[in-house]
Design a protein around this motif. Structure first.
Motif, PDB file in Angstrom:
ATOM      1  N   ASN A 218       0.779  -1.318  -0.085  1.00 50.47           N
ATOM      2  CA  ASN A 218      -0.079  -0.116   0.049  1.00 50.47           C
ATOM      3  C   ASN A 218       0.784   1.121   0.086  1.00 50.47           C
ATOM      4  O   ASN A 218       0.189   2.392  -0.173  1.00 50.47           O
ATOM      5  CB  ASN A 218      -0.907  -0.118   1.321  1.00 50.47           C
ATOM      6  CG  ASN A 218      -2.022  -1.113   1.205  1.00 50.47           C
ATOM      7  OD1 ASN A 218      -2.688  -1.401   0.136  1.00 50.47           O
ATOM      8  ND2 ASN A 218      -2.460  -1.698   2.221  1.00 50.47           N
TER       9      ASN A 218
ATOM     10  N   THR B 151       3.980   5.180  -7.877  1.00 55.01           N
ATOM     11  CA  THR B 151       3.015   4.181  -7.982  1.00 55.01           C
ATOM     12  C   THR B 151       3.180   3.136  -6.485  1.00 55.01           C
ATOM     13  O   THR B 151       3.962   2.975  -6.053  1.00 55.01           O
ATOM     14  CB  THR B 151       3.236   3.217  -8.955  1.00 55.01           C
ATOM     15  OG1 THR B 151       3.405   4.058 -10.337  1.00 55.01           O
ATOM     16  CG2 THR B 151       2.338   2.059  -9.378  1.00 55.01           C
ATOM     17  N   ARG B 152       2.021   2.657  -6.029  1.00 56.15           N
ATOM     18  CA  ARG B 152       1.950   1.678  -5.021  1.00 56.15           C
ATOM     19  C   ARG B 152       2.522   0.433  -5.304  1.00 56.15           C
ATOM     20  O   ARG B 152       2.413  -0.016  -6.577  1.00 56.15           O
ATOM     21  CB  ARG B 152       0.375   1.475  -4.639  1.00 56.15           C
ATOM     22  CG  ARG B 152      -0.021   2.628  -3.901  1.00 56.15           C
ATOM     23  CD  ARG B 152      -1.522   2.179  -3.332  1.00 56.15           C
ATOM     24  NE  ARG B 152      -2.202   3.443  -2.663  1.00 56.15           N
ATOM     25  CZ  ARG B 152      -3.398   3.251  -1.930  1.00 56.15           C
ATOM     26  NH1 ARG B 152      -3.902   2.229  -1.896  1.00 56.15           N
ATOM     27  NH2 ARG B 152      -3.846   4.390  -1.249  1.00 56.15           N
TER      28      ARG B 152
ATOM     29  N   SER C 135       1.060  -2.602  -7.112  1.00 53.02           N
ATOM     30  CA  SER C 135       0.495  -2.501  -8.654  1.00 53.02           C
ATOM     31  C   SER C 135       1.692  -2.828  -9.360  1.00 53.02           C
ATOM     32  O   SER C 135       1.596  -3.026 -10.561  1.00 53.02           O
ATOM     33  CB  SER C 135      -0.114  -1.185  -8.907  1.00 53.02           C
ATOM     34  OG  SER C 135      -1.066  -0.804  -8.100  1.00 53.02           O
TER      35      SER C 135
ATOM     36  N   SER D 182       4.805  -4.957 -11.170  1.00 51.51           N
ATOM     37  CA  SER D 182       5.235  -6.310 -11.890  1.00 51.51           C
ATOM     38  C   SER D 182       6.161  -7.061 -11.031  1.00 51.51           C
ATOM     39  O   SER D 182       6.596  -6.412 -10.081  1.00 51.51           O
ATOM     40  CB  SER D 182       5.764  -6.263 -13.114  1.00 51.51           C
ATOM     41  OG  SER D 182       6.888  -5.806 -13.319  1.00 51.51           O
TER      42      SER D 182
ATOM     43  N   THR E 189       4.047   3.557  -1.872  1.00 50.60           N
ATOM     44  CA  THR E 189       4.475   3.824  -3.030  1.00 50.60           C
ATOM     45  C   THR E 189       6.108   3.287  -3.193  1.00 50.60           C
ATOM     46  O   THR E 189       6.589   2.899  -2.176  1.00 50.60           O
ATOM     47  CB  THR E 189       4.512   5.220  -3.231  1.00 50.60           C
ATOM     48  OG1 THR E 189       5.602   5.951  -2.574  1.00 50.60           O
ATOM     49  CG2 THR E 189       2.965   5.949  -3.441  1.00 50.60           C
TER      50      THR E 189
ATOM     51  N   ARG F 116       8.205   4.868 -11.788  1.00 50.47           N
ATOM     52  CA  ARG F 116       7.106   4.442 -11.294  1.00 50.47           C
ATOM     53  C   ARG F 116       7.113   4.702  -9.714  1.00 50.47           C
ATOM     54  O   ARG F 116       6.450   4.412  -8.627  1.00 50.47           O
ATOM     55  CB  ARG F 116       7.087   2.690 -11.190  1.00 50.47           C
ATOM     56  CG  ARG F 116       6.987   2.381 -12.438  1.00 50.47           C
ATOM     57  CD  ARG F 116       5.749   1.879 -12.989  1.00 50.47           C
ATOM     58  NE  ARG F 116       5.092   0.669 -12.691  1.00 50.47           N
ATOM     59  CZ  ARG F 116       3.751   0.434 -12.662  1.00 50.47           C
ATOM     60  NH1 ARG F 116       2.985   1.630 -13.104  1.00 50.47           N
ATOM     61  NH2 ARG F 116       3.266  -0.540 -12.349  1.00 50.47           N
TER      62      ARG F 116
END
Length: 236
Positions: free
Chosen positions: A93, A132-133, A136, A138, A95, A129
Motif C-alpha cells: 500500500n 506508484t503503489r 501494483s 510487476s 509507493t 514508477r
C-alpha cells in the motif's frame, strides 16, 4: 582473505525435521558467494537461519567480531546484514518512494553508503514508477524494489534469495550488474540462485548444498570442470 561473515556448524530444524546439518562457509569483504543446489537442499533455510528468521539450533554466525547466531532479525540487520527474500515482500500500500525510504538507516562502520538516486540509476523503471503503489508493480519491478530497499540499509553483507526467478532477460541482466557493483563497492553478497549460468557469471566462489550440508566449495571454474559433481548435485 579475512572472512567478514563466518558461518560454522550451523544447524536448524523445522519442527522435528533436521534441515541444516552443520553448514559452514565464509565470505570475504566485497566477495560474491553463491549457494547452489536443488530445491530442498537447504539453501533458503541457510539464509533465513543466518538472518535469524529461522532460529538456529546450533552453530555460529559471526559478522566481523560480532556473534549473531540466535539474535533477533532486527539486531542482525542493525549489525550490518540485509536480506532480500524470494517472496519480495514489498509494502503493497506504499509507493515505490515510500518503500525505499522505509529501508533507509545509518551505515554501520565499514559499510558503503547508498542513495535513492543510485537505486534509480540501477533501475530507471523504478524512477518512472516512484509514485506508484508497490502492490501494483510487476514481479520484476517488485524484485528491483526489494533489492534497492535492502541496499538503502547500507549493509556490509547482503543475502539475496532467488533474485532472477520469473524475470525477463533484460531485468536479469540489470540485477546481475547491480550485484557486480555491490561487490565493487565492497559489499559482500551471499546469493541463492537457481540459474547456474548466472550464478557462475557473478560469483567469486560457489558452494553446492545437498541434504542440508555443503558438499562442494570452490571457484566457478572448478565446478564447471566437474561433470560428475554437476550431475550428482545440480542436474534436474
Amino acid at each position: 582473505m579475512t572472512p567478514l561473515l563466518q558461518v560454522e556448524n550451523l544447524h536448524a530444524h523445522y519442527g522435528k525435521s533436521h534441515i541444516l546439518q552443520g553448514v559452514a562457509f565464509s565470505v570475504g569483504e566485497g566477495e560474491v558467494l553463491s549457494l547452489l543446489g536443488r530445491n530442498g537442499s537447504g539453501r533458503s533455510t541457510t539464509l533465513k537461519a543466518v538472518m535469524g528468521l529461522v532460529p538456529p539450533s546450533a552453530g555460529s554466525v559471526r559478522l566481523a567480531d560480532q556473534e549473531l547466531a540466535g539474535a533477533k532479525p532486527n539486531r542482525i540487520c542493525r549489525a550490518g546484514l540485509a536480506y532480500v527474500p524470494e517472496e519480495r515482500e514489498v509494502f503493497a500500500n506504499l509507493t515505490v518512494d515510500e518503500n525505499l525510504r522505509m529501508g533507509e538507516q545509518p551505515a554501520t562502520p565499514g559499510a558503503p553508503r547508498w542513495t535513492v538516486q543510485q537505486m534509480f540509476d540501477y533501475f530507471p523503471r523504478l524512477k518512472e514508477r516512484r509514485h506508484t503503489r508497490a502492490g501494483s508493480l510487476s514481479g520484476g519491478e517488485q524484485q528491483m524494489l526489494t533489492i534497492c530497499r535492502s541496499l538503502l540499509g547500507n549493509p556490509r553483507v547482503i543475502l539475496i534469495d532467488e533474485p532472477t526467478e520469473g524475470l525477463a532477460p533484460m531485468i536479469v541482466a540489470q540485477v546481475g550488474e547491480c550485484i557486480r557493483d555491490m561487490r565493487a563497492q565492497g559489499v559482500s553478497v551471499v546469493l541463492v540462485e537457481q540459474k547456474l549460468a548466472i550464478a557462475l557469471k557473478v560469483s567469486d566462489r560457489v558452494c553446492v548444498m545437498g541434504h542440508g550440508r555443503i558438499v562442494f566449495e570452490g571457484v566457478p571454474a572448478q565446478l564447471q570442470s566437474d561433470p560428475a559433481l554437476l550431475s550428482r548435485w545440480l542436474a534436474v
